[in-house]
Design an enzyme around this catalytic site. Structure first.
Site, PDB file in Angstrom:
ATOM      1  N   GLU A 488     -32.582  34.941  50.320  1.00 17.72           N
ATOM      2  CA  GLU A 488     -31.251  34.362  50.214  1.00 17.72           C
ATOM      3  C   GLU A 488     -30.785  33.974  51.612  1.00 17.72           C
ATOM      4  O   GLU A 488     -30.976  32.865  52.038  1.00 17.72           O
ATOM      5  CB  GLU A 488     -30.281  35.339  49.549  1.00 17.72           C
ATOM      6  CG  GLU A 488     -28.923  34.703  49.312  1.00 17.72           C
ATOM      7  CD  GLU A 488     -28.323  35.039  47.969  1.00 17.72           C
ATOM      8  OE1 GLU A 488     -28.824  35.917  47.276  1.00 17.72           O
ATOM      9  OE2 GLU A 488     -27.313  34.398  47.620  1.00 17.72           O
ATOM     10  N   GLU A 761     -24.377  45.877  49.583  1.00 19.74           N
ATOM     11  CA  GLU A 761     -23.787  44.743  48.867  1.00 19.74           C
ATOM     12  C   GLU A 761     -22.881  45.211  47.737  1.00 19.74           C
ATOM     13  O   GLU A 761     -21.833  44.627  47.477  1.00 19.74           O
ATOM     14  CB  GLU A 761     -24.919  43.884  48.278  1.00 19.74           C
ATOM     15  CG  GLU A 761     -24.459  42.732  47.414  1.00 19.74           C
ATOM     16  CD  GLU A 761     -25.613  41.850  46.950  1.00 19.74           C
ATOM     17  OE1 GLU A 761     -26.746  42.365  46.851  1.00 19.74           O
ATOM     18  OE2 GLU A 761     -25.380  40.648  46.702  1.00 19.74           O
TER      19      GLU A 761
END
Ligand code: BGC
Length: 910
Positions: A488, A761
């Site tokens: 990502e 996260e």
């Protein structure tokens, strides 16, 4: 009389002596040092000269500001003629104190222009054309590595030679790549920076770097060599296993300018005369890792005597009109080394190295007499319950470096064109037992200067601060990324906007964000939409609420923290177009249309985040409308700051209209906010979207909602940053501390209790009950939930901006003692110098040491009760030098202080 003020730390466009910039009128800043308290600068004079000698003679032959009566010491724009390409210009400043006493001129500083016009560049883009895969070599590696790497190509090695026949005055290398480059001259590396030229949208602008290579050249024969790799240009970037986003193969553009002592200039540029080959780097990819076969090293390929007869001519391609721009931020460097805390042998072939810290970067490995080995380094953030490497959450990122040794007595390897987010390295194929001298973590990040430190009496909070700072270091790499480990690593705007203020506390990110704001502007759509990610890639959507808004919030933050109005001017039209883009589709003031990806309060725990990360209970139109209002309010204030008075009124009116619509749609008469979520209340309070009379009721309701969750938070990315500030401002400091100090799920403390060394996260990235969250989205190094960091500096230690006077020339010092804390201290290096606030509670006294830099003032809020006795040093405050008592409030004494170090002691009688 000796000077009382000394100007130092001279900077130009936020950088110390920048080499190769392309700003026509760069801005000057300095810090004023003083030995005595309460010193102000009353005037300054800047001299800019063509040479150091002229400057030393007191001549401002390029520009002399004359004596300017002003206390301004940051962002003073140069107003002389623009120096031409390659030119170095010298400058110095002197300042006057409040008594009209002048300082001597500062030590000389300089800036040097890079290449400015297309015509300043002479080279062509060169590379190796279609590079054939070399499966033969890769077949040595294990199956997994082969399948991962099968379509990756070897790195081009490119070289040229030239002769230096006369004495040199100076030499510069201007260089960039479509891809990544490492430049070498006469066998040595050029510069100490990595992953250059950095990431931009290569279709819109390409950064180049400038190096002073005077000392690397020699009389006679010289060789210039460059290694290329795909990097962000043609390698894998983002999710979905996609590469070649900008082009198929890496290319080099380089220009060496040699100024001879006799005044002549010679240029050696990349062109069709160069030759190329492939060598030991069989592939090197940001996500996949690097494969290095030392047996194929091209010994001395970057030295002049090398025989390149076997090399092939390069392919070469004219430059197109894509702007080449000077790199304007601090480069990416290896900034620290981390030694392993343990090395565990798992089986005959496998050892696991624990660095003790989740970092972004790579390792350096030393091997001895390892002929015939295939050493593989796999990277992971975490181990599973069996002690094995957990890599599922990396998705398709290979994160594997492979090294085929030469077989020498000792050899050292580290990769060049990849990076990993990891704490653990699984090493296979290594002959013998690894020791901690054999393997070292190399921390790689955008090398933004340190700004702040924070520490308090609670170890849990200190670890939280460390995790936030490490999360920042791991994710500020050319652009602010979401995470450094999985496939990502994109410049997500939502993450950046919520974390930006915290980022400024830890590092001086002015230049870093100035660069990235260009990426954001480049990614704005013709309709005015900011993107979700910048550079806009992989997720090509227009920006979602709280994501696109970074286009307004980041310049606002830079304006507030650094007093920078040029960033506001530069992006003003883009911000106005973003508001118009939302407004056109939402004439009634509620942001109901054009919400694009509409992520909502991403990863909040009040919806079903397990199945749908965006499924927060906070109504998405409410969240969106709050951000729309916030943008309008911030733009009104920024318009005022740059003198656009009519616009300021227009945006203030827009804010009022959106606010009214918000209240009508979402706020009940008794102060309930629709959806009843923590984030809903937090946004309404923080963004001033409630009638004045209902603010207290709404804050009470927020506290009830927290209590109903057994005093736990449930906010996602969007609400988390403002949660504690809102509670503190509304008089619920105790609740804020309760959330901060909690270590049960969900909380910051929970991750720390379970070994986190960076910010996760997700609150539930791992829980004792469920184990790991869905590996499809579960990074252990995402900074967003670390946006609580600003609260530590601004509230716990109490160093804050005066919103009416951005840029810390007037400082607010307002510690908020509470929780179980007996003390806290922060130091923050502002554009004016270091500000410190350190408090402790001891034997019924509250002690506060405040340090403010010269040429600033501060308002200090000292917590007290009416019977308190307040001293500064051994003086009652009424007679302390530099202290003015403004007023006594019920709970605080409010003082104004000048610059200096102050020791306040508040004795609270029992
Ligand atoms: C990223 C985020 C980002 C989000 C969009 C994720 O995959 O990791 O941090 O903001 O997508 O909601």
């Amino acid at each position: 009389m000796a000077a009382t003020l000394i100007p130092e730390y001279l900077r130009c466009e936020y950088l110390v002596n920048p080499l190769g910039i392309d700003v026509a009128c760069p801005r000057f800043s300095w810090i004023v040092r003083a030995e005595r308290r309460a010193q102000r600068q009353s005037a300054y004079q800047i001299l800019v000269a063509d040479s150091e000698d002229a400057l030393a003679a007191g001549e401002g032959d390029q520009w002399d500001s004359g004596r300017v009566e002003s206390d301004q010491s940051v962002h003073i724009a140069y107003a002389g003629p623009t120096p031409h390409a390659g030119r170095r210009v010298w400058w110095a400043v002197r300042v006057w104190d409040g008594d009209g006493q002048a300082s001597p001129y500062s030590a000389p500083a300089w800036w040097e222009m890079g290449l400015l016009e297309p015509a300043d560049w002479h080279g062509t883009w060169i590379g190796l054309g279609e590079v054939a895969d070399d499966r033969g070599v890769l077949a040595l590696a294990d199956e997994e590595n082969v399948s991962m790497a099968v379509d990756l190509e070897p790195s081009p090695y490119l070289r040229t030679t030239f002769t230096v026949a006369r004495p040199i005055r100076r030499a510069r290398l201007y260089v960039t790549a479509r891809g990544l480059y490492e430049a070498r001259l006469n066998g040595g590396r050029v510069g100490d920076v990595v992953l250059t030229p950095g990431w931009t949208d290569y279709r819109t602008r390409i950064q180049y770097q400038t190096y002073d290579v005077t000392d690397l050249l020699r009389q006679g024969d010289n060789a210039l060599g460059v290694i290329l790799a795909p990097g962000w240009y043609s390698g894998y970037v983002g999710f979905g296993k996609n590469r070649r986003h900008y082009g198929a193969h890496p290319r080099l553009l380089a220009q060496l300018s040699i100024d001879y002592a006799d005044g002549t200039i010679e240029t050696v540029a990349s062109d069709g005369s160069w030759r190329g080959a492939t060598g030991p780097i069989r592939f090197s990819d940001l996500l996949m890792g690097e494969y290095y076969d030392a047996r194929r090293e091209l010994v001395d390929w970057d030295a002049s005597g090398y025989d390149d007869a076997g090399w092939t001519p390069v392919s070469d391609e004219e430059r197109d009109a894509t702007p080449l721009v000077a790199d304007r931020a601090e480069p990416v460097r290896v900034t620290e080394e981390v030694a392993p805390i343990s090395i565990t042998r798992v089986d005959a072939d496998t050892q696991i190295v624990d660095l003790g810290q989740n970092i972004a970067g790579w390792v350096r490995l030393r091997a001895r007499r390892a002929a015939g080995a295939i050493i593989q380094l796999r990277h992971a953030e975490i181990l599973d319950s069996n002690g094995a490497l957990y890599t599922e959450n990396l998705r398709s990122a290979g994160a594997t470096d492979t090294y085929i040794p030469h077989g020498e007595d000792e050899e050292v390897y580290e990769p060049r064109f990849t990076f990993h987010g990891f704490r653990y390295v699984e090493v296979t194929g290594y002959p013998g037992d690894l020791t901690s001298d054999d393997i070292t973590g190399r921390v790689v990040e955008s090398d933004a200067p340190a700004a702040g430190t924070f520490e308090c009496s609670q170890p849990l909070i200190n670890q939280l601060q460390r995790n936030i700072a490490w999360g920042q270091r791991g994710n500020f790499l050319s652009v602010p990324t979401d995470c450094p480990q999985r496939d990502e690593r994109l410049g997500w705007l939502g993450d950046a906007q919520i974390f930006a203020r915290t980022a400024t506390c830890n590092r001086d990110v002015a230049a870093f964000f100035t660069k990235w704001m260009r990426d954001v502007a480049d990614a704005q759509s013709p309709e005015g939409a900011f993107p979700d990610v910048a550079p806009r890639l992989v997720d090509l959507s227009d920006g979602a609420p709280a994501w696109g808004d970074a286009g307004v919030i980041v310049p606002w933050t830079l304006y507030q923290v650094y007093g920078d109005t040029r960033i506001v001017e530069e992006h003003y039209d883009a911000m106005a177009r973003w508001l118009a883009y939302i407004g056109e589709a939402n004439p009634d003031g509620l942001w109901v249309n054009r919400r694009n990806n509409d992520f909502g309060d991403w990863l909040a725990l009040d919806g079903d985040a397990v199945r749908d990360p965006g499924a927060s209970a906070t109504p998405k139109d409410l969240l969106a409308t709050a951000y729309y209002a916030h943008d309008a309010r911030l733009l009104a204030r920024m318009a005022r700051a740059i003198g656009r008075v009519a616009d300021a009124t227009r945006y203030a009116d827009l804010f009022a209209r959106i606010r009214n619509a918000f209240i009508a749609a979402y706020v009940s008469d008794d102060g309930h906010v629709k959806g009843e979520t923590q984030t809903g209340y937090v946004l309404a309070l923080h963004m001033d979207l409630l009638p004045k009379g209902l603010r207290a009721a709404a804050a009470t309701r927020l506290v009830e909602r927290i209590k109903e969750k057994d005093w736990r938070l449930s906010t996602g990315f969007v609400g988390v940053g403002y949660l504690l500030p809102v509670l503190a401002e509304a008089g619920h400091l105790d609740v804020a501390y309760r959330l901060l100090l909690n270590d049960t799920f969900p909380s910051w403390g929970y991750s720390i209790k379970h070994g986190a060394t960076t910010i996760w996260e997700r609150w539930d990235g791992w829980t004792a009950e469920r184990g790991f969250q869905d590996p499809g989205m579960n990074s252990f190094n995402h900074y967003s939930l670390g946006s609580v960091g600003e609260w530590l500096y601004r509230y716990v230690a109490g160093i804050d901006i005066d919103p009416e006077q951005p840029g810390f020339q007037h400082i607010i010092i307002r510690p908020h003692p509470g929780g179980e804390l007996t003390g806290a201290k922060a130091a923050y290096r502002s554009v004016h110098g270091v500000i410190e606030s350190a408090w402790r509670i001891e034997d019924g006294t509250f002690r506060l040491r405040v340090t403010t830099p010269a040429n600033t003032t501060a308002t200090v809020y000292l917590p007290m009760r009416d019977t308190a006795v307040i001293m500064e040093g051994d003086q009652p405050i009424a007679s302390a030098v530099g202290v003015t008592i403004e007023r006594m409030e019920d709970t605080h004494a409010v003082l104004t202080i000048g610059s200096g170090v102050y020791d306040f002691v508040v004795t609270l009688s029992p």
